[in-house]
Design an enzyme around this catalytic site. Structure first.
Site, PDB file in Angstrom:
ATOM      1  N   ASP A 180       0.949  -1.153  -0.120  1.00  0.00           N
ATOM      2  CA  ASP A 180      -0.211  -0.063   0.275  1.00  0.00           C
ATOM      3  C   ASP A 180       1.073   1.193  -0.128  1.00  0.00           C
ATOM      4  O   ASP A 180       2.231   1.122   0.328  1.00  0.00           O
ATOM      5  CB  ASP A 180      -0.944  -0.261   1.419  1.00  0.00           C
ATOM      6  CG  ASP A 180      -1.801   1.366   1.440  1.00  0.00           C
ATOM      7  OD1 ASP A 180      -2.217   1.769   0.366  1.00  0.00           O
ATOM      8  OD2 ASP A 180      -1.835   1.733   2.699  1.00  0.00           O
ATOM      9  N   ASP A 189      -1.867  -0.948   5.858  1.00  0.00           N
ATOM     10  CA  ASP A 189      -2.092  -0.543   7.369  1.00  0.00           C
ATOM     11  C   ASP A 189      -3.304   0.213   7.630  1.00  0.00           C
ATOM     12  O   ASP A 189      -3.959   0.257   8.621  1.00  0.00           O
ATOM     13  CB  ASP A 189      -1.087   0.805   7.673  1.00  0.00           C
ATOM     14  CG  ASP A 189      -1.671   2.070   6.717  1.00  0.00           C
ATOM     15  OD1 ASP A 189      -1.910   2.978   7.219  1.00  0.00           O
ATOM     16  OD2 ASP A 189      -2.013   1.834   5.515  1.00  0.00           O
ATOM     17  N   ASP A 236      -7.483  -1.887   3.188  1.00  0.00           N
ATOM     18  CA  ASP A 236      -6.372  -2.892   3.090  1.00  0.00           C
ATOM     19  C   ASP A 236      -6.816  -4.447   3.538  1.00  0.00           C
ATOM     20  O   ASP A 236      -6.270  -5.319   3.306  1.00  0.00           O
ATOM     21  CB  ASP A 236      -4.996  -2.578   3.378  1.00  0.00           C
ATOM     22  CG  ASP A 236      -4.373  -1.493   2.898  1.00  0.00           C
ATOM     23  OD1 ASP A 236      -4.870  -0.953   1.679  1.00  0.00           O
ATOM     24  OD2 ASP A 236      -3.859  -0.775   3.594  1.00  0.00           O
TER      25      ASP A 236
END
Length: 608
Positions: free
Chosen positions: A405, A505, A509
């Site tokens: 990410d 995080d 996600d």
């Protein structure tokens, strides 16, 4: 992913909490939604819903773990007391009318310690998998009891039960409910009567399609809808043509998103600059947050656990040693039947067969394999890499693609709205520290040197993603992605035969963390949803630790194979000697407990 607007998040939480008692139906709403949109819920062992409807399941798991420890404590206590009594009797400190009865205490201890093995053997038998490690442990320990070696039989079962309990502690929180995912949805909605302008509080499940909702500044949008102008019936409030939203929970964007009247707003967004009105276009269960929840559940159920190495070995090892032990009795019996005058003593061959079975007991494998993983988990934790179980430590050894990410993972961006300022004012919004982490470039380079393909998936704007990708030297990157887009990209990589790890995080996600072969979460700055869903947690939010995790997995895999070869090698020698009558019970015990000690020493020896 960037964090929520800190200036209003606490206010939103307090507001939501104050209305929860008034509505009184949050748990009911969530549970009903989950049952309706996941008809396979009752059949699934893994659930991502944290609405409270699975509290009983969690209780059952905790109760089962406690029961295992109780069984171990009872068995160990009974065995110890029996050993003490037997020692006192043998040294004539105590006298019993039937002193041999003291040994039967071991049978009681065996019964308590072996319940897990009994269950495993029975389940294997029902499924047609007779020759598993449970079956071999049973016949080996029963053989030890037949030879009068009660402590040996109990010891094998106690060691196994202890190993199972320790493994349970390591993975107990690996797949718990994602409480923060559902917590993103407000417990109540403010429904507007378009005729009178009167507002009323209600549960999201009671909001009909096309209803008009009012959302205060700093609050979270409860359902998907279209941004509307201030209704004519409402006399308070300033008119507006657009509004700013913190969309980090769903997209991971590092800056506020401007939504114009007539454009869609998704549940989970935080209103940053003014109170707004929206007309719902999706009911509960079809909105953005519900879809994320469903994706987490679906991805988790599709992520089949890897088959444990011990079971693979036992499928070959167990039937072979059982057949060989049987031959040690059957062949001499046939010879004696064919040649009655032969000097074969059948009882001697039965003894050899039982010694053979005791020596073949997989206690060393049963203990050394999980112990190797525990050691690997411990070494990794010293470097800030927290594995949730040996299964994931093994899985990282096969990773050839790492997907990151962007915001909050490779960068540290946080979007905030200055207190008391309107979104139209200059400097109203700020993005702090939205730059690459100090170790991000080294992390990418290290992974590439290990032959691993590096990818970045982000909901951020294309310009920001392109700039960061070129700065870090990534192999592949994509921008402007919603959670389902990230999931599709990861599944595309997996369909190409790649073993994929995802590092993230945030709430958005969670589905990808669940779907990837291995999910890494940022432990310090990551959301609870990401941490709970992930298989591995990076305690220091350092992306360079991903490479350390993979190295730890590879080192542990080598250690496991060393112990497997050591255990099987020594056992093979003792088994051959016992077959020819050259090894007695002392050798069988060494092949069992002695090899265990050797494997433990191998695990504990210093490693780089």
């Amino acid at each position: 992913m960037d964090k929520h607007c800190h200036s209003h998040h606490e206010e939103n939480t307090a507001t939501s909490s104050s209305h929860q008692e008034e509505c009184g139906c949050h748990d009911h709403c969530c549970c009903n939604h989950h049952d309706e949109h996941n008809p396979h819920h009752e059949e699934s062992d893994s659930c991502g819903c944290a609405c409270g409807c699975h509290a009983q399941n969690g209780h059952d798991h905790a109760h089962g773990a406690a029961r295992q420890w109780v069984l171990f404590a009872i068995a160990a206590t009974v065995a110890l007391v029996t050993w003490i009594l037997q020692s006192l009797v043998e040294h004539h400190f105590l006298v019993f009318p039937h002193s041999e009865w003291t040994r039967y205490g071991y049978l009681v201890a065996y019964f308590f310690a072996a319940q897990t093995v009994f269950k495993g053997a029975w389940n294997g038998l029902r499924k047609g998998q007779v020759f598993n490690e449970f079956f071999l442990m049973l016949i080996a320990t029963v053989g030890a009891i037949a030879l009068g070696d009660y402590p040996e039989a109990v010891g094998v079962m106690l060691f196994y039960l202890l190993g199972e309990n320790l493994q349970g502690l390591a993975v107990g929180r690996a797949r718990k409910s994602i409480a923060s995912l559902v917590a993103l949805r407000p417990d109540t909605c403010t429904l507007v009567n378009e005729t009178s302008g009167v507002t009323q509080m209600c549960c999201p499940k009671d909001v009909a399609l096309g209803s008009l909702l009012h959302v205060e500044r700093g609050a979270r949008v409860p359902l998907d809808g279209v941004l509307c102008e201030v209704p004519a019936v409402i006399t308070e409030g300033n008119p507006y043509t657009a509004a700013q939203f913190d969309t980090a929970a769903l997209t991971g964007e590092s800056v506020a998103r401007k939504v114009v009247v007539g454009e869609r707003v998704m549940s989970g967004y935080i209103v940053m600059d003014r109170s707004i009105y929206l007309r719902t276009d999706r009911t509960l269960g079809e909105d953005a947050l519900s879809r994320i929840l469903q994706m987490v559940e679906d991805a988790a159920t599709r992520k089949a656990p890897a088959e444990q190495m011990l079971t693979k070995i036992a499928r070959i090892y167990t039937p072979v040693v059982v057949a060989l032990a049987a031959l040690l009795v059957v062949v001499p019996a046939l010879v004696q039947w064919v040649v009655p005058q032969s000097d074969i003593v059948l009882s001697d061959w039965v003894y050899r067969a039982l010694v053979f079975l005791v020596a073949s007991c997989p206690c060393a494998l049963v203990l050394s394999i999980p112990l190797s993983y525990f050691a690997g988990i411990g070494r990794a934790s010293k470097r800030g890499v927290l594995f949730k179980g040996g299964l994931h430590l093994d899985a990282v050894t096969q990773i050839d693609t790492v997907v990151f990410d962007k915001t909050g993972t490779l960068t540290t961006g946080i979007v905030t709205l200055q207190d008391g300022m309107d979104s139209g004012a200059e400097g109203a919004f700020s993005v702090s520290n939205d730059e690459a982490r100090a170790t991000s470039k080294a992390a990418v380079e290290t992974l590439q040197q290990m032959g691993i393909h590096t990818v970045m998936l982000s909901g951020d704007y294309t310009e920001a993603v392109d700039a960061l990708a070129q700065q870090l030297g990534l192999d592949e990157w994509h921008s402007r992605l919603l959670p389902e887009d990230k999931l599709h990209h990861v599944e595309r990589l997996m369909s190409e035969g790649r073993k994929v790890a995802f590092v993230g995080d945030g709430i958005n996600d969670a589905p990808v963390l669940a779907r990837a072969h291995v999910g890494f979460a940022m432990g310090a700055g990551g959301t609870d949803a990401a941490v709970e869903t992930a298989d591995v947690v990076l305690a220091t939010d350092d992306p360079l630790r991903v490479a350390d995790a993979i190295r730890a997995g590879r080192s542990t895999r080598r250690l496991v194979w060393e112990n497997v070869i050591l255990a099987i090698g020594i056992k093979t020698i003792v088994l051959l000697l016992s077959a020819f009558g050259l090894a007695g019970m002392w050798a069988a015990v060494f092949a069992d407990t002695g090899v265990v000690l050797l494997c433990v020493l191998n695990v504990l020896r210093p490693r780089r």
